[in-house]
Design a protein around this motif. Structure first.
Motif, PDB file in Angstrom:
ATOM      1  N   GLY A  81       0.797  -1.220   0.000  1.00 23.63           N
ATOM      2  CA  GLY A  81       0.000   0.000   0.000  1.00 23.63           C
ATOM      3  C   GLY A  81       0.831   1.272   0.000  1.00 23.63           C
ATOM      4  N   PRO A  82       1.850   1.384   0.877  1.00 29.48           N
ATOM      5  CA  PRO A  82       2.647   2.609   0.893  1.00 29.48           C
ATOM      6  C   PRO A  82       3.356   2.911  -0.426  1.00 29.48           C
ATOM      7  CG  PRO A  82       2.991   1.357   2.904  1.00 29.48           C
ATOM      8  CD  PRO A  82       2.169   0.489   1.994  1.00 29.48           C
ATOM      9  N   ILE A  83       3.765   1.875  -1.160  1.00 30.91           N
ATOM     10  CA  ILE A  83       4.420   2.110  -2.449  1.00 30.91           C
ATOM     11  C   ILE A  83       3.432   2.730  -3.430  1.00 30.91           C
ATOM     12  CG2 ILE A  83       5.602   1.022  -4.389  1.00 30.91           C
ATOM     13  CD1 ILE A  83       6.557  -1.161  -2.481  1.00 30.91           C
ATOM     14  N   GLU A  84       2.223   2.213  -3.461  1.00 34.26           N
ATOM     15  CA  GLU A  84       1.237   2.736  -4.405  1.00 34.26           C
ATOM     16  C   GLU A  84       0.756   4.122  -3.988  1.00 34.26           C
ATOM     17  OE1 GLU A  84      -1.625  -0.087  -5.710  1.00 34.26           O
ATOM     18  OE2 GLU A  84      -0.175  -1.717  -5.785  1.00 34.26           O
ATOM     19  N   ALA A  85       0.747   4.376  -2.680  1.00 31.83           N
ATOM     20  CA  ALA A  85       0.412   5.722  -2.228  1.00 31.83           C
ATOM     21  C   ALA A  85       1.463   6.726  -2.673  1.00 31.83           C
ATOM     22  CB  ALA A  85       0.279   5.731  -0.705  1.00 31.83           C
ATOM     23  N   GLU A  93       1.243  11.042   7.925  1.00 36.06           N
ATOM     24  CA  GLU A  93       1.869  11.089   9.228  1.00 36.06           C
ATOM     25  C   GLU A  93       2.621   9.778   9.458  1.00 36.06           C
ATOM     26  OE1 GLU A  93       1.964  13.715  11.183  1.00 36.06           O
ATOM     27  OE2 GLU A  93       0.780  14.820   9.695  1.00 36.06           O
ATOM     28  N   PRO A  94       3.675   9.799  10.272  1.00 36.97           N
ATOM     29  CA  PRO A  94       4.457   8.573  10.478  1.00 36.97           C
ATOM     30  C   PRO A  94       3.654   7.395  11.008  1.00 36.97           C
ATOM     31  CG  PRO A  94       5.657  10.481  11.292  1.00 36.97           C
ATOM     32  CD  PRO A  94       4.276  10.958  10.944  1.00 36.97           C
ATOM     33  N   ASP A  95       2.540   7.666  11.724  1.00 39.83           N
ATOM     34  CA  ASP A  95       1.760   6.559  12.291  1.00 39.83           C
ATOM     35  C   ASP A  95       0.549   6.178  11.455  1.00 39.83           C
ATOM     36  OD1 ASP A  95       0.272   8.819  12.785  1.00 39.83           O
ATOM     37  OD2 ASP A  95      -0.145   8.351  14.888  1.00 39.83           O
ATOM     38  N   ASP A  96       0.432   6.718  10.241  1.00 38.25           N
ATOM     39  CA  ASP A  96      -0.656   6.304   9.352  1.00 38.25           C
ATOM     40  C   ASP A  96      -0.394   4.905   8.810  1.00 38.25           C
ATOM     41  OD1 ASP A  96      -1.982   8.678   9.688  1.00 38.25           O
ATOM     42  OD2 ASP A  96      -1.298   9.578   7.803  1.00 38.25           O
ATOM     43  N   LYS A 159      -5.880   6.181   9.806  1.00 41.07           N
ATOM     44  CA  LYS A 159      -5.141   7.142  10.611  1.00 41.07           C
ATOM     45  C   LYS A 159      -4.712   6.503  11.933  1.00 41.07           C
ATOM     46  CE  LYS A 159      -4.620  10.884   9.723  1.00 41.07           C
ATOM     47  NZ  LYS A 159      -3.518  11.544   8.972  1.00 41.07           N
ATOM     48  N   GLY A 160      -3.425   6.647  12.252  1.00 36.51           N
ATOM     49  CA  GLY A 160      -2.918   6.159  13.519  1.00 36.51           C
ATOM     50  C   GLY A 160      -2.768   4.657  13.616  1.00 36.51           C
ATOM     51  N   GLY A 161      -2.985   3.949  12.533  1.00 36.91           N
ATOM     52  CA  GLY A 161      -2.993   2.492  12.603  1.00 36.91           C
ATOM     53  C   GLY A 161      -1.630   1.829  12.585  1.00 36.91           C
ATOM     54  N   GLY A 224       1.100  -0.944   5.519  1.00 41.30           N
ATOM     55  CA  GLY A 224       2.366  -0.547   6.119  1.00 41.30           C
ATOM     56  C   GLY A 224       2.427   0.949   6.322  1.00 41.30           C
ATOM     57  N   GLY A 225       3.473   1.386   7.021  1.00 39.92           N
ATOM     58  CA  GLY A 225       3.697   2.808   7.212  1.00 39.92           C
ATOM     59  C   GLY A 225       4.288   3.455   5.983  1.00 39.92           C
ATOM     60  N   PRO A 226       4.436   4.774   5.974  1.00 42.71           N
ATOM     61  CA  PRO A 226       4.933   5.499   4.802  1.00 42.71           C
ATOM     62  C   PRO A 226       6.287   4.980   4.312  1.00 42.71           C
ATOM     63  CG  PRO A 226       4.035   7.024   6.401  1.00 42.71           C
ATOM     64  CD  PRO A 226       4.051   5.687   7.068  1.00 42.71           C
ATOM     65  N   LEU A 227       6.471   5.016   2.984  1.00 43.62           N
ATOM     66  CA  LEU A 227       7.687   4.514   2.338  1.00 43.62           C
ATOM     67  C   LEU A 227       8.747   5.615   2.252  1.00 43.62           C
ATOM     68  CD1 LEU A 227       9.224   2.403   0.516  1.00 43.62           C
ATOM     69  CD2 LEU A 227       8.051   3.483  -1.427  1.00 43.62           C
ATOM     70  N   LEU A 228       9.979   5.253   2.616  1.00 43.57           N
ATOM     71  CA  LEU A 228      11.119   6.154   2.470  1.00 43.57           C
ATOM     72  C   LEU A 228      12.237   5.402   1.764  1.00 43.57           C
ATOM     73  CD1 LEU A 228      11.170   7.761   6.036  1.00 43.57           C
ATOM     74  CD2 LEU A 228      10.321   8.817   3.931  1.00 43.57           C
TER      75      LEU A 228
END
Length: 403
Positions: A81-85, A93-96, A159-161, A224-228
């Motif tokens: 999910g984070p890659i496609e986002a 947010e870091p906790d999304d 959110k917050g998950g 997953g959380g945001p991709l870096l």
């Protein structure tokens, strides 16, 4: 056009790797397909295999293509999910918690339910968009939001998950479940009361008479959380771009600072705009150094289980991508790479962890011996790149294209 030396072309036929099939007289789809351009590159180049899926990780296009772009999934991968986002330029947010969300067709959302189609009959983007808008209007709240994507591929943002138990839920990728039971996944959804409520209510809404598509449920997975990711140019010294119909590849490109070349008419299927992808690659090479050109069709044909379609997908990849690029770049100092990200065997209809075949060809390289490009020919050379993210640096060293 006169590109400078050390231009690198990565040509990725997603999921073309396969196993010998009785219906193809013991051949794999690429062995059964007419691929004269790939075969010529193989005769004059180097063949080998590469383990694109790290030990213990699922054999998905997310992990595999991250490896091919030179980034270690064991270090950087947080979820599909984070890659496609990232492809949509979304900020979090870091906790999304970011879920990939398919529109799927099920018999029922119950223990005895069966996954009929992970793509809702390859629903089109214009058909899907109003469904996602309806779900957002009816179910979106301070915790959950629905984000439209392409065709059957969408996002659910929680959110917050990322710091809660839902981040650890395992839901099977729907393309792994075609004509199979969804009992384990129904149980997984039930472990999260709020997610379960959203999924069940969405199924009720999609069952309404105004929905004339085959979409009958949402299917959140790959969270997953945001991709870096590190910057591609800073890491490899190359100005890079990606070309693909799918958000997954675009997300990897954007997250690593590469250009995403949009091509009108790309579909991810057999009818995609091949010429548009070729034109975009050639135009970028006028000023850029590296193109990652991705074609999704072989993978989709593998999931469908139709061998003849997968043969045709590889024929078109050779005739409409590799051939025109070779003609346009004849006589230029080009580093040619062709590979798949993972296997999608016809008999399995999903991904496997088999090491993938690849070919490398550049001016002055010493051929490794095979006369054609296939899984068996790549295996015959004995060359194995044990870690997928090491393939790109190895290629740059071998070809002299490292900056």
């Amino acid at each position: 056009m006169s590109p400078k030396a050390s231009k690198v072309l990565f040509l990725i036929a997603d999921g073309f790797g396969d196993w010998p099939l009785d219906e193809l007289n013991g051949r794999t789809p690429i062995e059964a397909a007419e691929t004269p351009h790939l075969d010529e590159l193989a005769r004059t180049g180097i063949l080998g295999r590469c383990k694109t899926i790290p030990q213990g990780m699922a054999p998905g296009s997310d992990t595999a293509n991250m490896s091919l772009l030179g980034f270690d999934p064991a270090r950087y991968h947080t979820g599909r999910g984070p890659i496609e986002a990232a492809a949509q330029g979304l900020r979090f947010e870091p906790d999304d918690l970011i879920w990939r969300m398919n529109l799927v067709n099920l018999t029922s959302l119950a223990d005895d339910g069966v996954m009929l189609d992970y793509s809702s009959g390859h629903i089109t983007t214009p058909q899907a968009a109003p469904l996602i808008e309806m779900l957002q209007a009816e179910l979106g709240d301070e915790t959950f939001s629905f984000v439209p994507g392409v065709q059957y591929r969408h996002l659910l943002i929680q959110k917050g998950g990322a710091n809660g138990p839902d981040a650890r839920l395992f839901v099977n990728p729907p393309h792994d479940l075609t004509n199979k039971s969804i009992a384990a996944d129904v149980e997984a959804f039930a472990a999260s009361p709020e997610l379960d409520r959203i999924v069940r209510r969405a199924a009720e809404l999609l069952a309404g008479p105004e929905n004339t598509t085959k979409a009958r449920s949402i299917w959140p997975w790959g969270q997953g959380g945001p991709l870096l990711l590190p910057d591609f140019r800073e890491t490899f010294g190359l100005r890079g771009a990606v070309i693909s119909a799918v958000d997954l590849i675009k997300g990897l490109g954007l997250a690593s600072g590469m250009e995403v070349l949009e091509v009108e008419g790309v579909t991810g299927l057999l009818d995609t705009n091949y010429q548009g992808k070729v034109d975009a690659a050639l135009a970028f090479l006028e000023h850029g150094d590296f193109v990652f050109l991705h074609v999704e069709a072989p993978d989709e044909c593998g999931h469908s289980g139709i061998a003849a379609d997968k043969v045709e997908a590889m024929r078109r990849f050779d005739a409409r991508i590799v051939g025109p690029l070779r003609e346009s770049l004849a006589g230029q100092d080009i580093v040619w790479v062709a590979a798949c990200d993972h296997y999608t065997p016809i008999v399995e209809r999903t991904h496997t962890t088999d090491p993938v075949p690849f070919l490398l060809q550049f001016p002055g390289c010493t051929p490794s011996g095979p006369e054609s490009f296939s899984e068996a020919q790549a295996d015959s050379t004995g060359l194995m790149i044990e870690e997928g993210h090491a393939l790109l640096p190895w290629i740059l060293r071998q070809s002299g294209a490292a900056k």
